[in-house]
Scaffold this motif. Structure first.
Motif, PDB file in Angstrom:
ATOM      1  N   THR A  65       0.845  -1.183   0.000  1.00  0.00           N
ATOM      2  CA  THR A  65       0.000   0.000   0.000  1.00  0.00           C
ATOM      3  C   THR A  65       0.890   1.246   0.000  1.00  0.00           C
ATOM      4  OG1 THR A  65      -0.124   0.006   2.411  1.00  0.00           O
ATOM      5  CG2 THR A  65      -1.867  -1.162   1.220  1.00  0.00           C
ATOM      6  N   GLU A  66       0.282   2.344  -0.364  1.00  0.00           N
ATOM      7  CA  GLU A  66       0.992   3.624  -0.389  1.00  0.00           C
ATOM      8  C   GLU A  66       0.988   4.243   1.014  1.00  0.00           C
ATOM      9  OE1 GLU A  66       2.409   4.902  -3.137  1.00  0.00           O
ATOM     10  OE2 GLU A  66       1.737   3.199  -4.355  1.00  0.00           O
ATOM     11  N   LYS A  67       2.060   4.879   1.370  1.00  0.00           N
ATOM     12  CA  LYS A  67       2.127   5.563   2.659  1.00  0.00           C
ATOM     13  C   LYS A  67       1.034   6.631   2.762  1.00  0.00           C
ATOM     14  CE  LYS A  67       5.107   5.267   6.077  1.00  0.00           C
ATOM     15  NZ  LYS A  67       4.724   4.555   7.248  1.00  0.00           N
ATOM     16  N   THR A  68       0.680   7.226   1.632  1.00  0.00           N
ATOM     17  CA  THR A  68      -0.344   8.275   1.625  1.00  0.00           C
ATOM     18  C   THR A  68      -1.738   7.745   1.952  1.00  0.00           C
ATOM     19  OG1 THR A  68      -0.652   8.013  -0.767  1.00  0.00           O
ATOM     20  CG2 THR A  68       0.933   9.685  -0.036  1.00  0.00           C
ATOM     21  N   TRP A  69      -1.916   6.420   1.957  1.00  0.00           N
ATOM     22  CA  TRP A  69      -3.206   5.824   2.279  1.00  0.00           C
ATOM     23  C   TRP A  69      -3.452   5.772   3.787  1.00  0.00           C
ATOM     24  CZ3 TRP A  69      -3.652   0.848  -1.199  1.00  0.00           C
ATOM     25  CH2 TRP A  69      -3.571   1.221  -2.541  1.00  0.00           C
ATOM     26  N   GLU A  70      -2.413   5.967   4.565  1.00  0.00           N
ATOM     27  CA  GLU A  70      -2.532   5.843   6.014  1.00  0.00           C
ATOM     28  C   GLU A  70      -3.612   6.784   6.542  1.00  0.00           C
ATOM     29  OE1 GLU A  70       0.411   6.290   9.810  1.00  0.00           O
ATOM     30  OE2 GLU A  70       1.249   5.459   7.957  1.00  0.00           O
ATOM     31  N   GLY A  71      -4.519   6.239   7.341  1.00  0.00           N
ATOM     32  CA  GLY A  71      -5.602   7.015   7.913  1.00  0.00           C
ATOM     33  C   GLY A  71      -6.770   7.260   6.972  1.00  0.00           C
ATOM     34  N   LYS A  72      -6.698   6.704   5.773  1.00  0.00           N
ATOM     35  CA  LYS A  72      -7.771   6.883   4.802  1.00  0.00           C
ATOM     36  C   LYS A  72      -8.552   5.598   4.623  1.00  0.00           C
ATOM     37  CE  LYS A  72      -5.440  10.502   2.230  1.00  0.00           C
ATOM     38  NZ  LYS A  72      -4.891  10.898   0.953  1.00  0.00           N
ATOM     39  N   ARG A  73      -9.759   5.734   4.129  1.00  0.00           N
ATOM     40  CA  ARG A  73     -10.584   4.568   3.830  1.00  0.00           C
ATOM     41  C   ARG A  73     -10.092   3.950   2.529  1.00  0.00           C
ATOM     42  NH1 ARG A  73     -16.864   4.184   4.626  1.00  0.00           N
ATOM     43  NH2 ARG A  73     -16.061   5.170   6.476  1.00  0.00           N
ATOM     44  N   VAL A  74      -9.816   2.658   2.581  1.00  0.00           N
ATOM     45  CA  VAL A  74      -9.353   1.918   1.400  1.00  0.00           C
ATOM     46  C   VAL A  74     -10.340   0.791   1.160  1.00  0.00           C
ATOM     47  CG1 VAL A  74      -7.489   0.523   0.429  1.00  0.00           C
ATOM     48  CG2 VAL A  74      -6.940   2.486   1.868  1.00  0.00           C
ATOM     49  N   ARG A  75     -10.761   0.645  -0.075  1.00  0.00           N
ATOM     50  CA  ARG A  75     -11.746  -0.376  -0.426  1.00  0.00           C
ATOM     51  C   ARG A  75     -11.106  -1.419  -1.320  1.00  0.00           C
ATOM     52  NH1 ARG A  75     -17.337   1.325  -3.191  1.00  0.00           N
ATOM     53  NH2 ARG A  75     -16.045   1.113  -5.003  1.00  0.00           N
ATOM     54  N   LEU A  76     -11.298  -2.679  -0.991  1.00  0.00           N
ATOM     55  CA  LEU A  76     -10.871  -3.802  -1.819  1.00  0.00           C
ATOM     56  C   LEU A  76     -12.116  -4.264  -2.566  1.00  0.00           C
ATOM     57  CD1 LEU A  76      -8.463  -5.626  -2.473  1.00  0.00           C
ATOM     58  CD2 LEU A  76      -9.123  -7.055  -0.541  1.00  0.00           C
TER      59      LEU A  76
END
Length: 104
Positions: A65-76
């Motif tokens: 995953t990207e470091k910029t995704w931290e704290g964000k909602r990620v959908r699979l």
């Protein structure tokens, strides 16, 4: 929204005797030695060695995953899975789907 495709070669193994759960194939530390590769999207029925197989199988894929995704909602998001699916992420079961061929 950023989209990252997980299409491509996934590790694949049939699970005729349902040993996958017992042997914890979902565990990130499990080494899938001897597993085949299967193209996703794809269908194992189109591969000669699996054309007559009807049963449970496992697909496995690692990704970063990207470091910029931290704290964000990620959908699979799965566009389609035949019949029943259990999805594991980092050793944790995160969902099931029992509506074949529909996105979830």
């Amino acid at each position: 929204a950023q989209t990252v495709s997980l299409n491509g070669a996934w590790q694949f193994r049939t699970n005729l005797y349902k040993e996958g759960l017992k042997q914890q194939w979902y565990n990130p530390d499990f080494q899938p030695i001897g597993w085949d590769e299967m193209a996703v999207p794809g269908n194992w029925d189109l591969e000669n060695e699996y054309a007559d197989y009807a049963g449970v199988a496992w697909y496995r894929r690692t990704f970063q995953t990207e470091k910029t995704w931290e704290g964000k909602r990620v959908r699979l998001y799965f566009e389609s899975v035949y019949n029943d699916a259990e999805v594991w992420l980092n050793g944790q079961k995160i969902t099931e789907n029992h509506l074949g061929f529909l996105p979830f």
